[in-house]
Design a protein around this motif. Sequence first.
Motif, PDB file in Angstrom:
ATOM      1  N   THR A  22      -5.251  14.431   6.094  1.00  0.00           N
ATOM      2  CA  THR A  22      -3.923  13.563   6.218  1.00  0.00           C
ATOM      3  C   THR A  22      -2.542  14.221   5.793  1.00  0.00           C
ATOM      4  N   LEU A  26       0.786  14.474   8.388  1.00  0.00           N
ATOM      5  CA  LEU A  26       1.961  14.324   7.301  1.00  0.00           C
ATOM      6  C   LEU A  26       3.023  14.933   7.796  1.00  0.00           C
ATOM      7  N   THR A  33       8.298  15.796   2.329  1.00  0.00           N
ATOM      8  CA  THR A  33       8.538  15.433   1.119  1.00  0.00           C
ATOM      9  C   THR A  33       6.876  15.350   0.433  1.00  0.00           C
ATOM     10  N   VAL A  34       6.106  14.939   1.078  1.00  0.00           N
ATOM     11  CA  VAL A  34       5.164  14.267   0.782  1.00  0.00           C
ATOM     12  C   VAL A  34       4.226  15.529  -0.101  1.00  0.00           C
ATOM     13  N   LYS A  35       3.919  15.848  -0.786  1.00  0.00           N
ATOM     14  CA  LYS A  35       3.517  16.829  -1.520  1.00  0.00           C
ATOM     15  C   LYS A  35       1.486  16.788  -2.036  1.00  0.00           C
ATOM     16  N   GLU A  36       1.154  15.650  -1.892  1.00  0.00           N
ATOM     17  CA  GLU A  36      -0.745  15.219  -2.158  1.00  0.00           C
ATOM     18  C   GLU A  36      -0.867  14.122  -1.767  1.00  0.00           C
ATOM     19  N   VAL A  37      -1.554  14.258  -1.354  1.00  0.00           N
ATOM     20  CA  VAL A  37      -2.225  13.015  -0.540  1.00  0.00           C
ATOM     21  C   VAL A  37      -4.182  13.041  -0.895  1.00  0.00           C
ATOM     22  N   LYS A  38      -4.286  11.693  -1.642  1.00  0.00           N
ATOM     23  CA  LYS A  38      -6.049  11.560  -2.002  1.00  0.00           C
ATOM     24  C   LYS A  38      -6.450  10.430  -1.857  1.00  0.00           C
ATOM     25  N   THR A  39      -7.696  10.225  -1.369  1.00  0.00           N
ATOM     26  CA  THR A  39      -7.930   8.816  -1.054  1.00  0.00           C
ATOM     27  C   THR A  39      -8.796   7.944  -1.562  1.00  0.00           C
TER      28      THR A  39
ATOM     29  N   THR B  42      -7.541   3.446   0.366  1.00  0.00           N
ATOM     30  CA  THR B  42      -6.983   3.263  -0.184  1.00  0.00           C
ATOM     31  C   THR B  42      -6.283   4.823  -0.099  1.00  0.00           C
ATOM     32  N   ASP B  44      -3.512   7.714  -1.496  1.00  0.00           N
ATOM     33  CA  ASP B  44      -2.923   7.831  -2.905  1.00  0.00           C
ATOM     34  C   ASP B  44      -1.561   8.980  -2.285  1.00  0.00           C
ATOM     35  N   LEU B  45      -0.354   8.702  -2.219  1.00  0.00           N
ATOM     36  CA  LEU B  45       0.503  10.148  -1.175  1.00  0.00           C
ATOM     37  C   LEU B  45       1.527  10.038  -2.846  1.00  0.00           C
ATOM     38  N   LEU B  46       1.820  11.110  -3.223  1.00  0.00           N
ATOM     39  CA  LEU B  46       2.412  12.191  -3.939  1.00  0.00           C
ATOM     40  C   LEU B  46       4.187  12.527  -2.990  1.00  0.00           C
ATOM     41  N   MET B  47       4.475  12.221  -3.524  1.00  0.00           N
ATOM     42  CA  MET B  47       5.858  12.353  -2.891  1.00  0.00           C
ATOM     43  C   MET B  47       7.609  12.310  -3.374  1.00  0.00           C
ATOM     44  N   ASP B  48       8.193  13.200  -2.887  1.00  0.00           N
ATOM     45  CA  ASP B  48      10.141  13.100  -2.951  1.00  0.00           C
ATOM     46  C   ASP B  48      10.486  12.216  -2.620  1.00  0.00           C
ATOM     47  N   LEU B  66       0.685   7.424  11.708  1.00  0.00           N
ATOM     48  CA  LEU B  66      -0.474   8.226  11.433  1.00  0.00           C
ATOM     49  C   LEU B  66      -1.809   7.698  10.599  1.00  0.00           C
TER      50      LEU B  66
END
Lengths: 82, 82
Positions: A22, A26, A33-39, B42, B44-48, B66
């Motif tokens: 994902t 993205l 700007t997205v740095k990390e994605v967890k599901t 769910t 879970d995104l980490l973003m600036d 997406l």
Amino acid sequence: MYEVKVKIGLKKGISDPEGANTLKALQLLGFMTVKEVKTIRTVDLLMDGKNKNDVKNKAEEMCQKLLTNPVIHTYDIEIIEK
Amino acid sequence: MYEVKVKIGLKKGISDPEGANTLKALQLLGFMTVKEVKTIRTVDLLMDGKNKNDVKNKAEEMCQKLLTNPVIHTYDIEIIEK
């Protein structure tokens, strides 16, 4: 009646290919700007029970028997009285 | 840095085979007090981002492009400043 929300995530160190893909998709779409994605999966149960404690114990048992794989998953149980 | 939780569920009337099968399996295991099972994903995104509003707009765009299928999914965005 109780609503039981079981949140199922992955233990630290266990890879999350769905999240990784994902993130890649993205970024390909320009969301840099997205740095990390967890599901995380949530299983939302509606159940009867004598009291909150009884429901909590039943939910724990369900997690261990069916809903999660204790080798790779962590879980968190939230109970709401209805 | 912002943590963005996107909860993705199914619209009313859309069947949830994963939930239905989980319910069946739980009842086969003897958990007869469970009346309904729904599954929710769910992301879970980490973003600036510049501010909460900017992050919210980006997250909405990601959902539409997406993360979700607007024909069958409902989604809910929660933003936590870190």
